[in-house]
Design an enzyme around this catalytic site. Structure first.
Site, short mmCIF file in Angstrom:
data_model
loop_
_atom_site.label_atom_id
_atom_site.label_comp_id
_atom_site.label_asym_id
_atom_site.label_seq_id
_atom_site.Cartn_x
_atom_site.Cartn_y
_atom_site.Cartn_z
N GLY A 25 0.72 -1.09 -0.01
CA GLY A 25 -0.04 0.09 0.05
C GLY A 25 1.01 1.30 -0.03
N SER A 26 2.10 1.17 0.51
CA SER A 26 2.94 2.52 0.39
C SER A 26 3.81 2.47 -0.91
CB SER A 26 3.92 2.22 1.61
OG SER A 26 3.25 2.44 2.75
N THR A 60 8.68 -1.09 8.04
CA THR A 60 8.79 -2.17 6.80
C THR A 60 10.64 -2.08 6.40
OG1 THR A 60 6.59 -1.82 5.93
CG2 THR A 60 8.15 -2.61 4.56
N GLU A 64 -5.91 -8.27 -0.46
CA GLU A 64 -5.84 -7.72 0.99
C GLU A 64 -7.27 -7.57 1.63
OE1 GLU A 64 -2.69 -5.11 2.23
OE2 GLU A 64 -2.15 -4.85 0.24
N HIS A 115 0.19 -10.74 -26.33
CA HIS A 115 1.40 -11.56 -26.74
C HIS A 115 1.66 -12.64 -26.08
CE1 HIS A 115 2.42 -8.15 -29.72
NE2 HIS A 115 1.73 -7.37 -28.72
N LYS A 121 5.55 -10.45 9.04
CA LYS A 121 6.49 -9.33 9.66
C LYS A 121 7.03 -9.79 10.83
CE LYS A 121 4.67 -5.28 6.86
NZ LYS A 121 3.76 -4.09 6.80
#
Ligand code: F6R
Length: 353
Positions: free
Chosen positions: A57-58, A104, A237, A253, A347
């Site tokens: 999201g960032s 993060t 999400e 393609h 995380k």
């Protein structure tokens, strides 16, 4: 069975008030523009490239910046979703280190890399370690309000970068464009919001089309690609469901060849094509032919055209519909759209070593 017309039962599933955050996106864009006006600017001369480093999201704000700048900036805008920055990054690069939480690890690492490479850096965050490091290093910080999911803060995680580029003299006339976004999104919030019944609500109708199927979102490279990627991420999400995205003309393609087998699985795909008046005319034609090729093989195809005048409003018009549809899809599945436990778990595990 969740009834999308029963706003009370929708709110009961939505523990983090995601529906409320979404309703406020228009106002958020204006606040994001205003809060950047007083922020210190990076000391930079002769910018030869802009790099936005962030994740999830960032990072999507970086793609919005890339698409928005395509015809407005004479230097490249690169989005970096990794621990390190590309070798070309140097003292003539403006790096936006974007992390809503500020914690993060990939973004913190790339931030460090940017400093080592001598780039001009701006931190865009609600706080966390990134703010602490930037304050220590004398790096300008654009601090946005806490308390949102990063993906519900797309105004805060994009518009400030535009405002910085405008204040540096690289972009122009943003106040009018941001006002248009705010006005348009406030209008859409009524149409897409929980109070508007399914029959009149394109977001709820899309969610019903997606229910029990796999959404495949196609955009056009350089215009609606960012919206296609955003729809996919939001379905993942918010609804905790798979979705896939790709872009024209590239998908003509390769991906388009894969619509023969297995027939029973193809019948479970719902394809959305996102269009914009800035798409190359040949891409528009490609979309029409492609639609003819897949019709009858997939469950359905929906075309959505952007609305609005300026590029910002047009991009957000597409993004906003996908945001709402993904939240309604979550609610149809009885899923709480806000929490993303798998990301938290990852995380948490990574933080152990
Ligand atoms: C959660 C979300 C995620 C985060 C990503 C990076 O709402 O959208 O994609 O954005 O895990 O975290 P931040 O944004 O805090 O750097």
């Amino acid at each position: 069975m969740v009834d999308l017309n029963d706003a009370k039962s929708l709110r009961a599933i939505d523990s983090t008030d995601f529906l409320v955050s979404l309703t406020g996106l228009g106002a958020q864009c204006m606040k994001a523009y205003e809060l950047t006006q007083g922020v210190a600017l990076p000391k930079v001369q002769d910018v030869k490239a802009v790099v936005v480093t962030g994740l999830g999201g960032s990072a999507i704000g970086g793609d919005l910046l890339r698409v928005y700048s395509q015809e407005r900036l004479s230097i490249p805008v690169i989005v970096n979703r990794d621990y390190t920055l590309p070798a070309f990054v140097d003292g003539n690069t403006l790096v936006f280190a974007v992390s809503y939480s500020g914690n993060t690890e990939e973004t913190l690492s790339a931030y460090q890399d940017a400093l080592e490479k001598g780039s001009a850096v701006v931190a865009l965050t609600s706080g966390g370690k990134l703010k602490g490091l930037a304050d220590r290093d004398g790096i300008p910080v654009i601090q946005v309000p806490v308390g949102l999911a990063p993906r519900a803060a797309t105004g805060y995680l994009f518009i400030p970068m535009l405002a910085v580029l405008e204040r540096l003299g690289m972009l122009h006339g943003l106040a009018g464009e941001v006002s248009e976004v705010t006005r348009e999104l406030e209008g859409y919030a009524d149409i897409y919001g929980p109070g508007t019944p399914v029959e009149k609500n394109p977001a709820k109708r899309l969610a019903l089309d997606f229910e029990g199927r796999i959404p495949v979102i196609w955009g056009a490279g350089g215009t609606t690609d960012v919206a296609a990627q955003r729809w996919k991420g939001q379905i993942n999400e918010n609804a905790k469901a798979p979705a896939y995205w790709n872009v024209f003309p590239e998908l003509n393609h390769n991906e388009i060849v894969g619509f023969e087998k297995p027939e029973e699985l193809l019948r479970e795909l719902w394809v959305v094509m996102l269009r914009d008046r800035g798409d190359h005319p040949r891409v528009g034609y490609r979309m029409e032919i492609t639609r003819r090729i897949i019709t009858g093989r997939v469950a359905g195809v929906t075309e959505v055209a952007s609305a609005g005048d300026g590029m910002l409003a047009r991009l957000y018009s597409l993004i906003y519909l996908g945001d709402w549809a993904s939240v309604y899809l979550a609610l149809l599945y009885g899923i709480d759209p806000g929490p993303v436990r798998v990301i938290d778990l990852l995380k948490g595990e990574l933080a152990k070593r």
